[in-house]
Design a protein around this motif. Structure first.
Motif, short mmCIF file in Angstrom:
data_model
loop_
_atom_site.label_atom_id
_atom_site.label_comp_id
_atom_site.label_asym_id
_atom_site.label_seq_id
_atom_site.Cartn_x
_atom_site.Cartn_y
_atom_site.Cartn_z
N TRP A 70 69.08 -7.50 -13.04
CA TRP A 70 69.47 -8.40 -14.13
C TRP A 70 68.76 -9.73 -14.02
O TRP A 70 68.27 -10.29 -15.02
N LEU A 71 68.66 -10.25 -12.80
CA LEU A 71 68.00 -11.55 -12.58
C LEU A 71 66.53 -11.48 -12.93
O LEU A 71 65.98 -12.38 -13.58
N VAL A 72 65.84 -10.41 -12.53
CA VAL A 72 64.43 -10.26 -12.86
C VAL A 72 64.24 -10.20 -14.37
O VAL A 72 63.34 -10.84 -14.94
N GLU A 73 65.09 -9.44 -15.04
CA GLU A 73 64.98 -9.31 -16.50
C GLU A 73 65.15 -10.66 -17.18
O GLU A 73 64.32 -11.06 -18.03
N LYS A 74 66.21 -11.37 -16.84
CA LYS A 74 66.50 -12.64 -17.52
C LYS A 74 65.49 -13.72 -17.14
O LYS A 74 65.11 -14.55 -17.98
N TRP A 85 61.12 -3.44 -10.17
CA TRP A 85 61.31 -4.79 -10.71
C TRP A 85 60.13 -5.23 -11.57
O TRP A 85 60.34 -5.89 -12.58
N GLN A 86 58.92 -4.84 -11.18
CA GLN A 86 57.78 -5.22 -12.00
C GLN A 86 57.86 -4.55 -13.37
O GLN A 86 57.51 -5.14 -14.39
N GLY A 87 58.35 -3.32 -13.40
CA GLY A 87 58.56 -2.65 -14.68
C GLY A 87 59.60 -3.37 -15.53
O GLY A 87 59.46 -3.46 -16.76
N ILE A 88 60.65 -3.88 -14.90
CA ILE A 88 61.65 -4.66 -15.63
C ILE A 88 61.03 -5.92 -16.21
O ILE A 88 61.30 -6.31 -17.35
N ALA A 89 60.16 -6.58 -15.43
CA ALA A 89 59.49 -7.79 -15.91
C ALA A 89 58.58 -7.49 -17.10
O ALA A 89 58.51 -8.27 -18.05
N VAL A 90 57.89 -6.35 -17.06
CA VAL A 90 57.05 -5.94 -18.19
C VAL A 90 57.90 -5.75 -19.44
O VAL A 90 57.58 -6.24 -20.53
N ALA A 91 59.02 -5.02 -19.29
CA ALA A 91 59.90 -4.78 -20.45
C ALA A 91 60.46 -6.09 -21.00
O ALA A 91 60.63 -6.24 -22.21
#
Length: 254
Positions: free
Chosen positions: A101-105, A138-144
């Motif tokens: 959640w933190l990486v996404e936000k 996590w890198q995939g979450i950052a891309v999204a």
């Protein structure tokens, strides 16, 4: 008319190129049931010389296969949805889905770099192959997050490191950046004053602890290494909330 779907492509893009979309982007296009002739917007997340943000490329779908999508890239449009200053986060990783959640936000709010740390009070501990898999996740979450929020850049996730290894040999992505550590120390500077003291465009590096915060020994080591204590006020915020408060305050400066 709805805006065309937006996808990340991890390679340099150029007008006139014909290419196969990577598997993740291709699946996204197929789920949306797009067809040849439909339009997409693509970005490589790398930034471009002379562009404070980056570029979005217009593309047309040429062919749809069972598991492949071929597109032709047309024109580029400058996109700048970055913060008024680069912000990197060194994080004592919160446990389980809280780090996701933190990486996404943080990606949505404009973080430039995230450095995941294993600290003395960390619940989440990992190394080797497990750490590499989580890092890719996590890198995939950052891309999204960049696809969703319209950023033309993608927040960079660095390798998981122990706090002391990181402190002894930090990845100085921005040596001129101000370095602050979240702390309840009585001499800690308030967030508004810290941001007001930064030069225009000067970068900010933030050190934030895991659940329970940094240990007294870690705080002392960070202070000795030149990190200044920073206060977010009297409330005790969760490990996944505190860094986002700083990002939101930086965004408000712009």
């Amino acid at each position: 008319m709805a805006a065309p779907p937006r996808c990340h492509v991890d390679r340099p893009l150029q007008g006139g190129d014909v290419l196969e979309l990577p598997s993740g982007a291709a699946r996204h296009v197929q789920v949306l049931r797009l067809q040849p002739g439909d339009r997409l917007r693509l970005f490589d997340g790398r930034g471009h010389p002379g562009q404070p943000g980056g570029l979005d490329w217009s593309a047309e779908i040429l062919q749809m296969g069972r598991s492949s999508v071929q597109v032709r890239i047309d024109s580029a449009e400058p996109v700048n949805r970055e913060l008024p200053r680069p912000v990197s986060l060194a994080l004592g990783m919160p446990a389980n889905e809280r780090m996701d959640w933190l990486v996404e936000k943080a990606g949505e709010l404009g973080a430039t770099v995230i450095e995941p740390l294993v600290c003395a009070r960390s619940v989440l501990r990992m190394q080797g192959e497990r750490a590499e898999k989580r890092l890719a996740h996590w890198q995939g979450i950052a891309v999204a997050a960049s696809e969703q929020c319209g950023r033309a850049r993608v927040c960079e996730l660095q390798a998981v490191r122990s706090f002391r290894d990181w402190l002894r040999s930090p990845a100085e992505t921005d040596p001129a950046a101000a370095r602050y550590m979240l702390s309840f120390r009585p001499e800690a500077l308030g967030l508004p004053a810290a941001l007001a003291a930064l030069a225009p465009g000067q970068g900010l590096r933030l050190l934030s602890g895991p659940e329970g915060g940094l240990s007294p020994e870690e705080e002392a080591e960070a202070l000795a290494a030149g990190w200044r204590p920073l206060s977010l006020g009297p409330r005790v915020l969760r490990a996944e909330t505190a860094p986002l408060m700083v990002l939101a305050a930086v965004a408000a400066q712009g």
